[in-house]
Design a protein around this motif. Structure first.
Motif, PDB file in Angstrom:
ATOM      1  N   ASN A 174       0.820  -1.220   0.000  1.00  0.00           N
ATOM      2  CA  ASN A 174       0.000   0.000   0.000  1.00  0.00           C
ATOM      3  C   ASN A 174       0.850   1.264   0.000  1.00  0.00           C
ATOM      4  O   ASN A 174       0.694   2.128   0.873  1.00  0.00           O
ATOM      5  N   PRO A 175       1.770   1.424  -0.946  1.00  0.00           N
ATOM      6  CA  PRO A 175       2.592   2.632  -0.988  1.00  0.00           C
ATOM      7  C   PRO A 175       1.750   3.849  -1.378  1.00  0.00           C
ATOM      8  O   PRO A 175       0.651   3.707  -1.948  1.00  0.00           O
ATOM      9  N   PRO A 176       2.239   5.052  -1.099  1.00  0.00           N
ATOM     10  CA  PRO A 176       1.484   6.264  -1.444  1.00  0.00           C
ATOM     11  C   PRO A 176       1.137   6.365  -2.920  1.00  0.00           C
ATOM     12  O   PRO A 176       0.159   7.013  -3.288  1.00  0.00           O
ATOM     13  N   LEU A 177       1.925   5.729  -3.775  1.00  0.00           N
ATOM     14  CA  LEU A 177       1.683   5.787  -5.211  1.00  0.00           C
ATOM     15  C   LEU A 177       0.250   5.416  -5.564  1.00  0.00           C
ATOM     16  O   LEU A 177      -0.348   5.966  -6.502  1.00  0.00           O
ATOM     17  N   PHE A 178      -0.346   4.478  -4.814  1.00  0.00           N
ATOM     18  CA  PHE A 178      -1.696   4.006  -5.121  1.00  0.00           C
ATOM     19  C   PHE A 178      -2.739   4.543  -4.147  1.00  0.00           C
ATOM     20  O   PHE A 178      -3.837   3.990  -4.047  1.00  0.00           O
ATOM     21  N   ALA A 179      -2.419   5.633  -3.467  1.00  0.00           N
ATOM     22  CA  ALA A 179      -3.316   6.161  -2.436  1.00  0.00           C
ATOM     23  C   ALA A 179      -4.695   6.513  -2.985  1.00  0.00           C
ATOM     24  O   ALA A 179      -5.707   6.356  -2.292  1.00  0.00           O
ATOM     25  N   HIS A 180      -4.756   7.024  -4.211  1.00  0.00           N
ATOM     26  CA  HIS A 180      -6.040   7.441  -4.781  1.00  0.00           C
ATOM     27  C   HIS A 180      -6.315   6.735  -6.113  1.00  0.00           C
ATOM     28  O   HIS A 180      -6.964   7.289  -6.997  1.00  0.00           O
ATOM     29  N   ALA A 181      -5.802   5.504  -6.231  1.00  0.00           N
ATOM     30  CA  ALA A 181      -6.000   4.760  -7.473  1.00  0.00           C
ATOM     31  C   ALA A 181      -7.456   4.338  -7.625  1.00  0.00           C
ATOM     32  O   ALA A 181      -8.189   4.207  -6.651  1.00  0.00           O
ATOM     33  N   ARG A 182      -7.888   4.168  -8.883  1.00  0.00           N
ATOM     34  CA  ARG A 182      -9.208   3.605  -9.122  1.00  0.00           C
ATOM     35  C   ARG A 182      -9.037   2.216  -9.729  1.00  0.00           C
ATOM     36  O   ARG A 182      -7.963   1.861 -10.209  1.00  0.00           O
ATOM     37  N   SER A 183     -10.099   1.432  -9.710  1.00  0.00           N
ATOM     38  CA  SER A 183      -9.946   0.023 -10.055  1.00  0.00           C
ATOM     39  C   SER A 183     -10.830  -0.391 -11.219  1.00  0.00           C
ATOM     40  O   SER A 183     -11.843   0.240 -11.523  1.00  0.00           O
ATOM     41  N   ALA A 184     -10.426  -1.486 -11.882  1.00  0.00           N
ATOM     42  CA  ALA A 184     -11.208  -2.103 -12.950  1.00  0.00           C
ATOM     43  C   ALA A 184     -10.866  -3.586 -12.982  1.00  0.00           C
ATOM     44  O   ALA A 184      -9.735  -3.974 -12.681  1.00  0.00           O
ATOM     45  N   THR A 185     -11.823  -4.413 -13.340  1.00  0.00           N
ATOM     46  CA  THR A 185     -11.610  -5.852 -13.430  1.00  0.00           C
ATOM     47  C   THR A 185     -11.446  -6.239 -14.895  1.00  0.00           C
ATOM     48  O   THR A 185     -12.312  -5.948 -15.727  1.00  0.00           O
ATOM     49  N   ILE A 186     -10.323  -6.864 -15.215  1.00  0.00           N
ATOM     50  CA  ILE A 186     -10.018  -7.289 -16.577  1.00  0.00           C
ATOM     51  C   ILE A 186      -9.589  -8.751 -16.531  1.00  0.00           C
ATOM     52  O   ILE A 186      -8.644  -9.099 -15.828  1.00  0.00           O
TER      53      ILE A 186
END
Length: 514
Positions: free
Chosen positions: A450-462
């Motif tokens: 859980n690094p800060p790089l992904f703090a506000h990431a959004r998700s999608a299922t592929i």
């Protein structure tokens, strides 16, 4: 020598803005006086700035300069300051996004003084120096802003709401106060610092790491073996990464110290009023969870040789197109059609340009589908290098079996890093060189999930796997996923040369070593 200090203007709002939620209202007045000290106020000519108090979009010009009026060295105090960072930031609650546009410092223009005198065929950053020679630092700031409005973006008039000038010492102090910044360093940076060289010493390995003080400064101002546009993209990436790490609640205990650091770092036309501080606070509170949209400056040449000098060139039509996208663009992230319909990401894109056009390859399979988007099997030699590194990390190593057609695998590096709590983690990074002008993309894995790089990431299922996306509104900059306690992710080049389809396909191709 010191230049490209681009984050200060962003921090004015980000740090001080957060304070309004955690300190008493009567404290805000004191904070406003420290963030916007009267002694650092810029008087701007009538019509240059249009204040906006109605809650609509706000656009700020951020100038990164090497002014050192407070230096103990007399020669430094008297030297003509220069500005090599010219950044427009637009907070837009109406379109639910924050847009950033960097104007290349080497852009070819004419600089016109109010008395009619013209400096022909100059680089745009020369306006700051010319104005400073004639009327001091404030004269440089004003002439830079006037030149941008007259010569680069005539349509910016009536949209510019504030100016912030950030200096070298301020950059160091603000980064110091924030506790440094985690950054995905895209490739090996080494060299500089020798007599006669116009860039500072740097020695950075690729991979995710914390950059503090001079190391952060050297990174954002690096200008040795890439182009002006790549340097601009690196600065914007640094803003994006730092923005992910700003937590107003955690900064509250040292807000006085932060406010003073920011106040010493900047000159601005913004008034030292609580209402101004609160207005900026609301804008930043909104923007923290929204995409940071990077608008690319449209150009005809990034290395035009004119009179023995190297310039970035553009046309009035391209500049109008750039400004229109900055002010009015509403690009959204396009995830390739294999994405689940229940994805939290957007499914359409209003603007695609350059190498980001999408191929209709859904009817193809396997190697043919890969070739349709210029992807080919990774080399066995490259995989053998990863096999050697695999013995140095305590988790499953994956390797992308696809790469772009022009890329060359350059580096495989296993390493350790520590999180904010100083816990030790393991990682490896694989670097591919995409071209000879400073463009690299990376595949990384770490047991820091859980690094800060992904703090506000959004998700999608592929394809049954849930991916996390870090994007700039329309283009995927980072795509990652978690598996068995490990975070795997692919980072685009600084100029985002890889299309969204390529990013997804390379990520999907990652397989355990044979």
């Amino acid at each position: 020598m010191w230049k490209r200090f681009i984050i200060g203007g962003f921090l004015i709002a980000a740090i001080s803005g957060g304070a309004t939620t955690v300190v008493a209202l009567n404290k805000v007045t004191d904070l406003a006086e420290e963030v916007f000290p009267k002694m650092n106020h810029i008087d701007t000519p009538k019509g240059l700035i249009t204040p906006e108090y109605g809650g609509g979009p706000q656009t700020f010009l951020i100038l990164g300069s090497d002014r050192r009026s407070g230096s103990h060295n007399a020669e430094e105090r008297e030297a003509t300051p220069r500005s090599d960072t010219i950044l427009l930031v637009r907070f837009d609650p109406e379109q639910k996004q924050t847009s950033v546009l960097s104007i290349p410092r080497d852009l070819l223009i004419n600089i016109r003084l109010p008395n009619g005198q013209v400096y022909a065929n100059e680089k745009v950053n020369a306006a700051y120096s010319i104005g400073s020679k004639l009327k001091g630092v404030d004269g440089g700031i004003v002439l830079a802003a006037e030149t941008i409005e007259r010569e680069v973006f005539p349509g910016l008039e009536h949209h510019l709401n504030g100016i912030v000038d950030v200096n070298f010492s301020g950059f160091i102090k603000v980064v110091d106060t924030l506790g440094c910044a985690y950054v995905q360093v895209d490739h090996r940076y080494i060299g500089g610092g020798a007599i006669g060289e116009d860039f500072s010493a740097i020695n950075l390995q690729p991979g995710y790491q914390k950059l503090c003080y001079e190391r952060a400064l050297s990174y954002v101002r690096y200008r040795h073996d890439d182009s002006d546009l790549v340097r601009v993209a690196r600065q914007q990436d640094f803003i994006r990464e730092l923005r992910q790490q700003i937590d107003p609640e955690s900064e509250a205990h040292q807000i006085d110290r932060v406010a003073k650091a920011v106040g010493h770092a900047i000159r601005t036309n913004l008034p030292d009023s609580p209402s101004e501080l609160i207005l900026l606070a609301k804008l930043i509170a909104f923007s923290q969870t929204k995409p940071l949209r990077q608008v690319k400056f449209e150009y005809t040449s990034q290395n035009a040789n004119i009179g023995g000098g190297s310039y970035v060139t553009s046309t009035p039509d391209l500049e109008r197109e750039t400004l229109d996208r900055f002010l009015n663009g509403d690009e959204q992230l396009h995830v390739p059609s294999e994405a689940s319909e229940h994805s939290s990401s957007s499914s359409s894109s209003h603007s695609q340009h350059g190498k980001h056009s999408h191929h209709s390859s859904h009817h193809l399979t396997g190697a043919a589908a890969a070739r349709a988007i210029d992807l080919y099997p990774s080399t066995s030699t490259g995989e053998s290098e990863v096999v050697k590194a695999a013995t140095e990390v305590p988790f499953r190593v994956l390797y992308p079996t696809l790469q772009t057609g022009v890329a060359e695998q350059e580096t495989v590096r296993p390493y350790d890093l520590r999180d904010e709590s100083k816990r030790l983690h393991h990682a490896y990074v694989i670097v591919w060189r995409e071209n000879m002008v400073g463009q690299y993309y990376d595949f990384e894995a770490t047991d820091w999930t859980n690094p800060p790089l992904f703090a506000h990431a959004r998700s999608a299922t592929i394809g049954g796997r849930t991916y996390q996306f870090v994007d700039d509104g329309s283009h995927i900059h980072v795509i990652g996923w978690r598996s068995h306690g490990v975070l795997y992710y692919l980072t685009n080049t600084l100029l985002e040369e890889l299309s969204n389809a390529q990013m997804v396909a390379i990520a999907k191709s990652a397989q355990p070593l044979k």
